[in-house]
Scaffold this motif. Structure first.
Motif, PDB file in Angstrom:
ATOM      1  N   ILE A 161       0.743  -1.091   0.080  1.00  0.00           N
ATOM      2  CA  ILE A 161      -0.125  -0.071   0.204  1.00  0.00           C
ATOM      3  C   ILE A 161       0.967   1.020  -0.002  1.00  0.00           C
ATOM      4  O   ILE A 161       1.929   1.329   0.533  1.00  0.00           O
ATOM      5  CB  ILE A 161      -0.915  -0.139   1.190  1.00  0.00           C
ATOM      6  CG1 ILE A 161      -1.923   1.226   1.068  1.00  0.00           C
ATOM      7  CG2 ILE A 161      -0.173   0.122   2.592  1.00  0.00           C
ATOM      8  CD1 ILE A 161      -3.044   1.050   1.947  1.00  0.00           C
ATOM      9  N   PHE A 162       0.509   2.007  -0.791  1.00  0.00           N
ATOM     10  CA  PHE A 162       1.260   3.405  -1.078  1.00  0.00           C
ATOM     11  C   PHE A 162       0.526   4.800  -1.417  1.00  0.00           C
ATOM     12  O   PHE A 162      -0.488   4.183  -2.091  1.00  0.00           O
ATOM     13  CB  PHE A 162       2.685   3.344  -1.870  1.00  0.00           C
ATOM     14  CG  PHE A 162       2.389   3.155  -3.342  1.00  0.00           C
ATOM     15  CD1 PHE A 162       2.368   4.175  -3.978  1.00  0.00           C
ATOM     16  CD2 PHE A 162       2.170   1.697  -3.673  1.00  0.00           C
ATOM     17  CE1 PHE A 162       2.325   4.181  -5.589  1.00  0.00           C
ATOM     18  CE2 PHE A 162       2.048   1.602  -4.984  1.00  0.00           C
ATOM     19  CZ  PHE A 162       1.975   2.807  -5.970  1.00  0.00           C
ATOM     20  N   THR A 163       0.857   5.710  -1.355  1.00  0.00           N
ATOM     21  CA  THR A 163       0.264   6.840  -1.499  1.00  0.00           C
ATOM     22  C   THR A 163       1.101   7.701  -2.720  1.00  0.00           C
ATOM     23  O   THR A 163       2.330   7.618  -2.820  1.00  0.00           O
ATOM     24  CB  THR A 163      -0.265   7.786  -0.588  1.00  0.00           C
ATOM     25  OG1 THR A 163       0.967   8.177   0.177  1.00  0.00           O
ATOM     26  CG2 THR A 163      -1.283   7.539   0.210  1.00  0.00           C
ATOM     27  N   SER A 164       0.561   8.348  -3.659  1.00  0.00           N
ATOM     28  CA  SER A 164       1.156   9.076  -4.698  1.00  0.00           C
ATOM     29  C   SER A 164       0.403  10.431  -4.948  1.00  0.00           C
ATOM     30  O   SER A 164      -0.752  10.884  -4.415  1.00  0.00           O
ATOM     31  CB  SER A 164       1.358   8.242  -6.016  1.00  0.00           C
ATOM     32  OG  SER A 164      -0.030   8.242  -6.764  1.00  0.00           O
ATOM     33  N   GLY A 165       0.777  11.068  -5.932  1.00  0.00           N
ATOM     34  CA  GLY A 165      -0.072  12.271  -6.504  1.00  0.00           C
ATOM     35  C   GLY A 165      -1.072  11.891  -7.529  1.00  0.00           C
ATOM     36  O   GLY A 165      -1.044  10.634  -7.913  1.00  0.00           O
ATOM     37  N   PRO A 166      -1.978  12.673  -7.491  1.00  0.00           N
ATOM     38  CA  PRO A 166      -3.072  12.221  -8.591  1.00  0.00           C
ATOM     39  C   PRO A 166      -2.467  12.150 -10.176  1.00  0.00           C
ATOM     40  O   PRO A 166      -3.354  11.469 -10.860  1.00  0.00           O
ATOM     41  CB  PRO A 166      -4.213  13.536  -8.339  1.00  0.00           C
ATOM     42  CG  PRO A 166      -3.555  14.316  -7.830  1.00  0.00           C
ATOM     43  CD  PRO A 166      -2.221  13.820  -7.253  1.00  0.00           C
ATOM     44  N   THR A 167      -1.630  12.940 -10.372  1.00  0.00           N
ATOM     45  CA  THR A 167      -0.978  13.097 -11.744  1.00  0.00           C
ATOM     46  C   THR A 167       0.578  13.045 -11.739  1.00  0.00           C
ATOM     47  O   THR A 167       1.104  13.348 -10.714  1.00  0.00           O
ATOM     48  CB  THR A 167      -1.464  14.498 -12.444  1.00  0.00           C
ATOM     49  OG1 THR A 167      -1.504  15.464 -11.716  1.00  0.00           O
ATOM     50  CG2 THR A 167      -3.261  14.262 -12.763  1.00  0.00           C
ATOM     51  N   ALA A 168       1.132  13.053 -12.760  1.00  0.00           N
ATOM     52  CA  ALA A 168       2.588  13.230 -12.854  1.00  0.00           C
ATOM     53  C   ALA A 168       2.851  14.646 -12.749  1.00  0.00           C
ATOM     54  O   ALA A 168       2.407  15.601 -13.049  1.00  0.00           O
ATOM     55  CB  ALA A 168       2.971  12.695 -14.260  1.00  0.00           C
ATOM     56  N   GLY A 169       3.853  14.684 -11.952  1.00  0.00           N
ATOM     57  CA  GLY A 169       4.466  16.008 -11.759  1.00  0.00           C
ATOM     58  C   GLY A 169       5.341  16.216 -10.277  1.00  0.00           C
ATOM     59  O   GLY A 169       5.487  15.304  -9.695  1.00  0.00           O
ATOM     60  N   GLU A 170       5.744  17.404 -10.350  1.00  0.00           N
ATOM     61  CA  GLU A 170       6.575  17.465  -8.728  1.00  0.00           C
ATOM     62  C   GLU A 170       5.783  19.061  -8.304  1.00  0.00           C
ATOM     63  O   GLU A 170       5.379  19.873  -8.869  1.00  0.00           O
ATOM     64  CB  GLU A 170       7.998  17.968  -9.334  1.00  0.00           C
ATOM     65  CG  GLU A 170       8.791  17.090  -9.823  1.00  0.00           C
ATOM     66  CD  GLU A 170      10.309  17.229 -10.249  1.00  0.00           C
ATOM     67  OE1 GLU A 170      10.134  18.180 -11.336  1.00  0.00           O
ATOM     68  OE2 GLU A 170      11.430  16.859  -9.861  1.00  0.00           O
ATOM     69  N   VAL A 171       5.903  18.620  -6.940  1.00  0.00           N
ATOM     70  CA  VAL A 171       5.018  19.785  -6.228  1.00  0.00           C
ATOM     71  C   VAL A 171       5.731  20.109  -4.938  1.00  0.00           C
ATOM     72  O   VAL A 171       6.655  19.459  -4.389  1.00  0.00           O
ATOM     73  CB  VAL A 171       3.635  19.218  -5.471  1.00  0.00           C
ATOM     74  CG1 VAL A 171       2.887  20.146  -4.680  1.00  0.00           C
ATOM     75  CG2 VAL A 171       2.734  18.783  -6.971  1.00  0.00           C
ATOM     76  N   ILE A 172       5.830  21.597  -4.785  1.00  0.00           N
ATOM     77  CA  ILE A 172       6.524  21.845  -3.586  1.00  0.00           C
ATOM     78  C   ILE A 172       5.712  22.569  -2.595  1.00  0.00           C
ATOM     79  O   ILE A 172       5.192  23.595  -2.888  1.00  0.00           O
ATOM     80  CB  ILE A 172       7.612  22.915  -4.073  1.00  0.00           C
ATOM     81  CG1 ILE A 172       8.634  22.461  -4.925  1.00  0.00           C
ATOM     82  CG2 ILE A 172       8.384  23.461  -2.616  1.00  0.00           C
ATOM     83  CD1 ILE A 172       9.629  23.426  -5.592  1.00  0.00           C
ATOM     84  N   GLY A 173       5.480  22.080  -1.352  1.00  0.00           N
ATOM     85  CA  GLY A 173       4.626  22.520  -0.557  1.00  0.00           C
ATOM     86  C   GLY A 173       5.493  23.351   0.572  1.00  0.00           C
ATOM     87  O   GLY A 173       6.476  23.592   0.270  1.00  0.00           O
TER      88      GLY A 173
END
Length: 222
Positions: A161-173
């Motif tokens: 079981i793992f989590t990902s983002g909903p789409t391909a890309g890079e995100v900076i919080g």
């Protein structure tokens, strides 16, 4: 915007280093950030276990008293605790020595290792593998290299079981006033990587509203 239920993620281009971290790229500062703010992370990490429906599915795929590997286990709460209370023998790894110290203090009868998941190499196979809100801090290339590591640590029939983002890309919080890196591959690439490494997808939910907007994958080793 991607949501993890922990920190806000602001979508932007990954193009500049974090100047507060001696020129390191933002993707390279994640471990330092969790080490420096382990206590704050432990306090801010929700303990209400809204992930329970997903983990009930995960646990249902494994035998009683299963051996479970938590990859990026953080402080051990609430995920590891939930699994331990349901009979799992837990092995957890995290690159933050400070977070592993919390795990050892809370669950001393289980196994905890300070280790970067990118160098994961435990001489053991497990009934279940967890990479919940941790795997997505790796760069896309590092994520691709993790799938053979998942496979080599999974018994036949093991759950992943793992989590990902909903789409391909890079995100900076942003967290504790500092940038926090996340990345995701496309759903199609995750499916291919799972297939190529001997896993079949059982469930995939994009931005599950019942789980803080997490995008969740549940797979099983052939």
């Amino acid at each position: 915007m991607w949501s993890t239920g922990r920190f806000g993620w602001e979508k932007t281009r990954l193009c500049a280093p974090d100047t507060k971290n001696k020129g390191k790229g933002i993707s390279e500062t994640v471990i330092d950030l969790y080490r420096a703010h382990a206590a704050e992370f432990d306090q801010s990490r929700g303990k209400d276990m809204r992930e329970a429906p997903w983990f009930d599915r995960f646990l249902s795929l494994m035998p009683a008293s299963s051996h479970t590997l938590d990859i990026g286990c953080g402080s051990g709460e609430p995920i590891a605790r939930y699994c331990i209370e349901r009979g799992c023998a837990l092995t957890g790894i995290d690159a933050s020595e400070e977070l592993i110290a919390l795990c050892r203090s809370r669950f001393p009868e289980h196994c905890w290792h300070v280790e970067d998941m990118r160098q994961l190499d435990i001489d053991k196979q497990f009934d279940g593998l967890i990479a919940w809100h941790s795997f997505f801090h790796l760069t896309p290339d590092d994520q691709r290299f993790m799938f053979p590591r998942f496979a080599s640590h999974a018994k036949s029939g093991a759950a992943l079981i793992f989590t990902s983002g909903p789409t391909a890309g890079e995100v900076i919080g942003e967290w504790q006033g500092r940038p926090l890196y996340h990345a995701s591959l496309s759903a199609e690439e995750y499916r291919q990587l799972l297939h190529d490494n001997g896993f079949r997808v059982l469930h995939h939910r994009v931005e599950d509203p019942q789980c803080g907007g997490a995008t969740v994958w549940l797979a099983q080793k052939n």
